[in-house]
Design a protein around this motif. Structure first.
Motif, PDB file in Angstrom:
ATOM      1  N   GLN A  48     -12.713  -4.320  -0.903  1.00  0.00           N
ATOM      2  CA  GLN A  48     -12.722  -3.110  -1.547  1.00  0.00           C
ATOM      3  C   GLN A  48     -11.344  -2.517  -1.891  1.00  0.00           C
ATOM      4  OE1 GLN A  48     -15.560  -2.276  -3.395  1.00  0.00           O
ATOM      5  NE2 GLN A  48     -16.221  -4.164  -2.492  1.00  0.00           N
ATOM      6  N   VAL A  49     -10.410  -3.039  -1.232  1.00  0.00           N
ATOM      7  CA  VAL A  49      -9.024  -2.581  -1.541  1.00  0.00           C
ATOM      8  C   VAL A  49      -8.552  -2.425  -3.005  1.00  0.00           C
ATOM      9  CG1 VAL A  49      -6.452  -2.916  -0.829  1.00  0.00           C
ATOM     10  CG2 VAL A  49      -8.263  -3.088   0.735  1.00  0.00           C
ATOM     11  N   ILE A  50      -7.919  -1.339  -3.493  1.00  0.00           N
ATOM     12  CA  ILE A  50      -7.534  -1.177  -4.681  1.00  0.00           C
ATOM     13  C   ILE A  50      -6.264  -1.349  -4.515  1.00  0.00           C
ATOM     14  CG2 ILE A  50      -7.387   0.142  -6.885  1.00  0.00           C
ATOM     15  CD1 ILE A  50     -10.252  -0.721  -6.455  1.00  0.00           C
ATOM     16  N   SER A  51      -5.448  -2.149  -5.407  1.00  0.00           N
ATOM     17  CA  SER A  51      -4.030  -2.567  -5.290  1.00  0.00           C
ATOM     18  C   SER A  51      -3.505  -2.256  -6.856  1.00  0.00           C
ATOM     19  CB  SER A  51      -3.522  -3.607  -4.829  1.00  0.00           C
ATOM     20  OG  SER A  51      -3.879  -3.807  -3.512  1.00  0.00           O
ATOM     21  N   GLU A  52      -2.132  -1.765  -6.898  1.00  0.00           N
ATOM     22  CA  GLU A  52      -1.667  -1.857  -8.205  1.00  0.00           C
ATOM     23  C   GLU A  52      -0.505  -2.734  -7.827  1.00  0.00           C
ATOM     24  OE1 GLU A  52      -1.476   1.337 -11.173  1.00  0.00           O
ATOM     25  OE2 GLU A  52       0.465   1.784 -10.174  1.00  0.00           O
ATOM     26  N   LEU A  55      -0.452  -3.682 -12.844  1.00  0.00           N
ATOM     27  CA  LEU A  55      -2.128  -4.275 -13.151  1.00  0.00           C
ATOM     28  C   LEU A  55      -2.724  -3.588 -11.927  1.00  0.00           C
ATOM     29  CD1 LEU A  55      -1.074  -7.944 -13.242  1.00  0.00           C
ATOM     30  CD2 LEU A  55      -2.052  -6.329 -15.267  1.00  0.00           C
ATOM     31  N   ARG A  56      -3.937  -3.240 -12.076  1.00  0.00           N
ATOM     32  CA  ARG A  56      -4.659  -2.517 -11.029  1.00  0.00           C
ATOM     33  C   ARG A  56      -5.729  -3.804 -10.832  1.00  0.00           C
ATOM     34  NH1 ARG A  56      -8.767   1.456 -10.358  1.00  0.00           N
ATOM     35  NH2 ARG A  56      -9.128   1.626 -12.458  1.00  0.00           N
ATOM     36  N   VAL A  57      -5.861  -3.951  -9.466  1.00  0.00           N
ATOM     37  CA  VAL A  57      -6.752  -5.290  -9.028  1.00  0.00           C
ATOM     38  C   VAL A  57      -7.634  -4.660  -7.859  1.00  0.00           C
ATOM     39  CG1 VAL A  57      -5.203  -6.879  -9.874  1.00  0.00           C
ATOM     40  CG2 VAL A  57      -4.903  -6.186  -7.490  1.00  0.00           C
ATOM     41  N   ARG A  58      -8.672  -5.284  -7.652  1.00  0.00           N
ATOM     42  CA  ARG A  58      -9.796  -5.078  -6.297  1.00  0.00           C
ATOM     43  C   ARG A  58      -9.670  -6.208  -5.511  1.00  0.00           C
ATOM     44  NH1 ARG A  58     -14.801  -2.930  -8.173  1.00  0.00           N
ATOM     45  NH2 ARG A  58     -15.368  -5.377  -8.627  1.00  0.00           N
ATOM     46  N   GLY A  59      -9.492  -6.156  -4.145  1.00  0.00           N
ATOM     47  CA  GLY A  59      -9.592  -7.094  -3.446  1.00  0.00           C
ATOM     48  C   GLY A  59      -8.434  -8.017  -2.964  1.00  0.00           C
ATOM     49  N   ASN A  71      -0.413  -0.410  -2.382  1.00  0.00           N
ATOM     50  CA  ASN A  71      -1.556  -0.046  -1.789  1.00  0.00           C
ATOM     51  C   ASN A  71      -1.370   0.765  -0.631  1.00  0.00           C
ATOM     52  OD1 ASN A  71      -1.519  -1.910   0.244  1.00  0.00           O
ATOM     53  ND2 ASN A  71      -2.270  -3.433  -0.987  1.00  0.00           N
ATOM     54  N   GLU A  72      -2.554   0.760  -0.080  1.00  0.00           N
ATOM     55  CA  GLU A  72      -2.568   1.823   1.320  1.00  0.00           C
ATOM     56  C   GLU A  72      -2.456   0.942   2.700  1.00  0.00           C
ATOM     57  OE1 GLU A  72      -5.509   5.042   0.784  1.00  0.00           O
ATOM     58  OE2 GLU A  72      -4.174   5.806  -0.837  1.00  0.00           O
ATOM     59  N   VAL A  73      -2.402   0.018   2.438  1.00  0.00           N
ATOM     60  CA  VAL A  73      -2.774  -0.930   3.597  1.00  0.00           C
ATOM     61  C   VAL A  73      -1.297  -1.526   4.072  1.00  0.00           C
ATOM     62  CG1 VAL A  73      -3.881  -3.241   4.569  1.00  0.00           C
ATOM     63  CG2 VAL A  73      -4.632  -1.906   2.568  1.00  0.00           C
ATOM     64  N   ILE A  74      -1.149  -0.661   5.453  1.00  0.00           N
ATOM     65  CA  ILE A  74      -0.054  -1.006   6.066  1.00  0.00           C
ATOM     66  C   ILE A  74       0.009  -1.659   7.522  1.00  0.00           C
ATOM     67  CG2 ILE A  74       1.614   0.836   4.887  1.00  0.00           C
ATOM     68  CD1 ILE A  74       1.150   2.545   7.123  1.00  0.00           C
ATOM     69  N   GLU A  75      -1.425  -1.536   7.943  1.00  0.00           N
ATOM     70  CA  GLU A  75      -1.661  -2.323   9.265  1.00  0.00           C
ATOM     71  C   GLU A  75      -2.252  -3.483   9.045  1.00  0.00           C
ATOM     72  OE1 GLU A  75      -1.490  -0.812  12.306  1.00  0.00           O
ATOM     73  OE2 GLU A  75      -0.283   0.659  11.522  1.00  0.00           O
TER      74      GLU A  75
END
Lengths: 158, 158
Positions: B25-29, B107-111, B13-17
Motif C-alpha cells: 500500500q506504499v504510495i510513492s512519487e 508519477l504517483r504509484v502504489r506498491g 516516499n516515506e520508507v527509510i527503514e
C-alpha cells in the motif's frame, strides 16, 4: 550522478538483422560468465525468467523525447517512456521469456527479442504473483501494435 | 566492458527503514528530471508500469553467489540470480506497479518496493499481452515467500 553496469553475459542466437523479425519462436542461448554459474542454481525450477539487457546497437544518450510507436503515423505521438523503443534515456531492454533449459552457465530461452551479441545485465526469476498484476489495462494503440507482423517482440528495435 | 547509466529520476516516499516493510500500500512519487516530462506523454493511459531502479543501498560488485531467500535456512540455498535479492551482480531492481496519476514529470504509484531516494533508471509501459506469459510455473518455495509478512515486496532488500 552515474552508475556503472557490467554485463554478466551475452545473448547468442541467429538474429543479426534489425527489422521484420518474428521473435516468438527464436531460440537463444544466454551465456553467462563461467564464474557466475552457481548464481543460477535453482533458476531452472522457474518456467519463465526476466531478462534485462543492454540495447548495444543504439548510442546511449541519443533518444527522441516523443515518437510514433513502430514509426506508424496512424498511432499517437507518444513519450518515449510510454513505449518500449530501444532509443531511450538508458538503453535498457526487458523481456520475460520461457526458460527451456539451464546447463551450468548457459540458459536456453525462447522468445527473447534481442540480437545476437546483446549484453545481458541481469536475470531474475518470474513469479506471476509478484509480476503479473490483475486487471491491468492498456490503451487502444497497444492492440494495434500487438497485431503487427513482428508483434512477438516486446521491445522496439531500430 | 562496462556501460554507464544515469538516473532519470528518483523515488520519493516515506520508507527509510530497510526491514519488515509491507510494501503493497506504499504510495510513492517518482520524480523524473523536468526535461523528461514530455517523454511520459501517453504513459498515463496504462494502469501499470514497469519501474527499473538502482539498489543504491548496496555496494555494486559485492554479492553472494548463493543465499537462502529472505535469509531463511528452511528455504533452499539458491543462486542469487534465482532470487530477487538486492545484492546481485548489477544492483538493478524491477517492480511492476499501479500508476495512479501522472502530472508533468511526476508519477504517483502504489506498491513500489523501493526506499526513499532510490534512483530510477527506466520506466516502461506494462502490457499483459507482452509481459504476462500464460501458464508460468514457479517452484514451491516462492509460495512460502509470498506468505511472509513483507510479501508484497517483489525485491528482497537487505
Amino acid at each position: 550522478l552515474k552508475f556503472e553496469v557490467e554485463p554478466i553475459g551475452v545473448v547468442r542466437n541467429e538474429v543479426i538483422e534489425p527489422r521484420g523479425q518474428e521473435w516468438g519462436q527464436v531460440i537463444s542461448e544466454i551465456e553467462l560468465k563461467e564464474e557466475l554459474a552457481p548464481a543460477l542454481d535453482g533458476l531452472e525450477e522457474f518456467s519463465h525468467i526476466i531478462v534485462i539487457f543492454w540495447f548495444h546497437r543504439v548510442a546511449p544518450g541519443e533518444f527522441p523525447l516523443k515518437l510514433h510507436p513502430r514509426g506508424r503515423q496512424d498511432l499517437p505521438l507518444l513519450g518515449v517512456l510510454a513505449t518500449r523503443h530501444s532509443r531511450r534515456p538508458n538503453p535498457i531492454g526487458l523481456s520475460i521469456v520461457r526458460l527451456l533449459e539451464r546447463r551450468g552457465n548457459r540458459l536456453r530461452v525462447r522468445g527473447l527479442d534481442a540480437f545476437d551479441g546483446t549484453p545481458v545485465l541481469d536475470i531474475k526469476p518470474y513469479s506471476p504473483s509478484f509480476d503479473a498484476p490483475r486487471e491491468a489495462t492498456v490503451p487502444w494503440w497497444t492492440e494495434i501494435i500487438s497485431r503487427l507482423p513482428y508483434k512477438a517482440g516486446r521491445n522496439e528495435h531500430r
